[in-house]
Design a protein around this motif. Structure first.
Motif, PDB file in Angstrom:
ATOM      1  N   LEU A 129      38.149  46.024  34.621  1.00 47.95           N
ATOM      2  CA  LEU A 129      37.996  45.220  35.824  1.00 47.95           C
ATOM      3  C   LEU A 129      38.119  43.731  35.513  1.00 47.95           C
ATOM      4  O   LEU A 129      38.821  42.996  36.191  1.00 47.95           O
ATOM      5  CB  LEU A 129      36.644  45.500  36.497  1.00 47.95           C
ATOM      6  CG  LEU A 129      36.215  44.542  37.597  1.00 47.95           C
ATOM      7  CD1 LEU A 129      36.921  44.873  38.890  1.00 47.95           C
ATOM      8  CD2 LEU A 129      34.711  44.600  37.790  1.00 47.95           C
ATOM      9  N   LEU A 130      37.447  43.300  34.469  1.00 53.69           N
ATOM     10  CA  LEU A 130      37.473  41.888  34.095  1.00 53.69           C
ATOM     11  C   LEU A 130      38.857  41.442  33.643  1.00 53.69           C
ATOM     12  O   LEU A 130      39.291  40.344  33.960  1.00 53.69           O
ATOM     13  CB  LEU A 130      36.431  41.609  33.020  1.00 53.69           C
ATOM     14  CG  LEU A 130      34.974  41.814  33.461  1.00 53.69           C
ATOM     15  CD1 LEU A 130      34.028  41.674  32.289  1.00 53.69           C
ATOM     16  CD2 LEU A 130      34.603  40.871  34.583  1.00 53.69           C
ATOM     17  N   ILE A 131      39.563  42.317  32.933  1.00 52.80           N
ATOM     18  CA  ILE A 131      40.932  41.994  32.511  1.00 52.80           C
ATOM     19  C   ILE A 131      41.830  41.879  33.726  1.00 52.80           C
ATOM     20  O   ILE A 131      42.630  40.936  33.842  1.00 52.80           O
ATOM     21  CB  ILE A 131      41.464  43.062  31.521  1.00 52.80           C
ATOM     22  CG1 ILE A 131      40.727  42.931  30.188  1.00 52.80           C
ATOM     23  CG2 ILE A 131      42.976  42.943  31.329  1.00 52.80           C
ATOM     24  CD1 ILE A 131      40.917  44.101  29.244  1.00 52.80           C
ATOM     25  N   ASP A 132      41.698  42.815  34.678  1.00 52.33           N
ATOM     26  CA  ASP A 132      42.492  42.770  35.905  1.00 52.33           C
ATOM     27  C   ASP A 132      42.227  41.499  36.701  1.00 52.33           C
ATOM     28  O   ASP A 132      43.145  40.909  37.272  1.00 52.33           O
ATOM     29  CB  ASP A 132      42.227  43.998  36.783  1.00 52.33           C
ATOM     30  CG  ASP A 132      42.796  45.273  36.177  1.00 52.33           C
ATOM     31  OD1 ASP A 132      43.618  45.187  35.248  1.00 52.33           O
ATOM     32  OD2 ASP A 132      42.396  46.367  36.636  1.00 52.33           O
ATOM     33  N   ARG A 133      40.983  41.073  36.735  1.00 49.51           N
ATOM     34  CA  ARG A 133      40.629  39.837  37.456  1.00 49.51           C
ATOM     35  C   ARG A 133      41.322  38.627  36.845  1.00 49.51           C
ATOM     36  O   ARG A 133      41.767  37.737  37.541  1.00 49.51           O
ATOM     37  CB  ARG A 133      39.120  39.594  37.411  1.00 49.51           C
ATOM     38  CG  ARG A 133      38.343  40.358  38.408  1.00 49.51           C
ATOM     39  CD  ARG A 133      36.908  39.893  38.358  1.00 49.51           C
ATOM     40  NE  ARG A 133      36.066  40.695  39.187  1.00 49.51           N
ATOM     41  CZ  ARG A 133      34.746  40.606  39.187  1.00 49.51           C
ATOM     42  NH1 ARG A 133      34.144  39.739  38.374  1.00 49.51           N
ATOM     43  NH2 ARG A 133      34.013  41.355  39.967  1.00 49.51           N
ATOM     44  N   ARG A 134      41.378  38.586  35.513  1.00 46.62           N
ATOM     45  CA  ARG A 134      42.007  37.446  34.828  1.00 46.62           C
ATOM     46  C   ARG A 134      43.502  37.395  35.114  1.00 46.62           C
ATOM     47  O   ARG A 134      44.084  36.329  35.161  1.00 46.62           O
ATOM     48  CB  ARG A 134      41.765  37.526  33.319  1.00 46.62           C
ATOM     49  CG  ARG A 134      40.400  37.028  32.943  1.00 46.62           C
ATOM     50  CD  ARG A 134      40.269  36.906  31.433  1.00 46.62           C
ATOM     51  NE  ARG A 134      38.977  37.450  31.079  1.00 46.62           N
ATOM     52  CZ  ARG A 134      38.742  38.356  30.159  1.00 46.62           C
ATOM     53  NH1 ARG A 134      39.730  38.820  29.420  1.00 46.62           N
ATOM     54  NH2 ARG A 134      37.540  38.785  29.915  1.00 46.62           N
ATOM     55  N   ARG A 135      44.092  38.562  35.277  1.00 48.60           N
ATOM     56  CA  ARG A 135      45.538  38.621  35.525  1.00 48.60           C
ATOM     57  C   ARG A 135      45.894  38.154  36.937  1.00 48.60           C
ATOM     58  O   ARG A 135      46.989  37.674  37.173  1.00 48.60           O
ATOM     59  CB  ARG A 135      46.051  40.045  35.323  1.00 48.60           C
ATOM     60  CG  ARG A 135      46.102  40.430  33.880  1.00 48.60           C
ATOM     61  CD  ARG A 135      46.695  41.817  33.730  1.00 48.60           C
ATOM     62  NE  ARG A 135      46.654  42.209  32.332  1.00 48.60           N
ATOM     63  CZ  ARG A 135      46.494  43.446  31.918  1.00 48.60           C
ATOM     64  NH1 ARG A 135      46.352  44.430  32.800  1.00 48.60           N
ATOM     65  NH2 ARG A 135      46.458  43.713  30.637  1.00 48.60           N
ATOM     66  N   SER A 136      44.994  38.350  37.875  1.00 51.07           N
ATOM     67  CA  SER A 136      45.329  38.007  39.281  1.00 51.07           C
ATOM     68  C   SER A 136      44.899  36.620  39.654  1.00 51.07           C
ATOM     69  O   SER A 136      44.416  35.842  38.953  1.00 51.07           O
ATOM     70  CB  SER A 136      44.732  39.011  40.229  1.00 51.07           C
ATOM     71  OG  SER A 136      43.348  39.150  40.043  1.00 51.07           O
TER      72      SER A 136
END
Length: 136
Positions: A129-136
């Motif tokens: 989830l945290l990785i996905d947040r950084r990407r968006s």
């Protein structure tokens, strides 16, 4: 442990309060490419910060559920966790798997969790989830 993807501390409060011990520990731990969750069993824990310095994926717990072993106390802690999760998108709660109150409350609070759109996930999913947040 052969198939481990992460670890946390539950005992060893003395060690987690020592920058030197944690620094040496994470120097070795890093070789295994695991994530680390600081259970914060010591209010002076430096484990999370030392893991960060060592560039290890790390999180720290937000709520310790069963410091007091009563249903009333644990329910308050679950509600505290819900509030954190709603504000931040996730919360890390830990407790003792042997606590009969935790399992009873999980069942009795099912509607509260649903109403608040709370989902119980593995720690590895929080990292995703945290990785996905950084990407968006």
């Amino acid at each position: 442990v052969k198939h481990a993807i992460g670890a946390n501390n539950h005992q060893g409060s003395f060690a987690t309060g020592s920058n030197n011990i944690m620094r040496r520990f994470f120097r070795q731990f890093k070789k295994f490419n695991l994530y680390f969750v600081d259970s914060v069993t010591n209010v002076k824990s430096v484990a999370y910060y030392e893991a960060k310095k060592a560039k290890i994926k790390t999180l720290r717990r937000d709520v310790f559920l069963d410091v007091k072993k009563t249903s009333r106390f644990i329910k308050k802690r679950f509600l505290q966790g819900i509030k954190i999760a709603k504000n931040r998108g996730y919360a890390i709660l830990i407790g003792h798997a042997s606590s009969k109150h935790i399992f009873r409350l999980l069942k009795s609070m099912e509607k509260v969790f649903k109403k608040n759109r709370i989902k119980f996930v593995k720690v590895s999913e929080i990292f995703k989830l945290l990785i996905d947040r950084r990407r968006s």
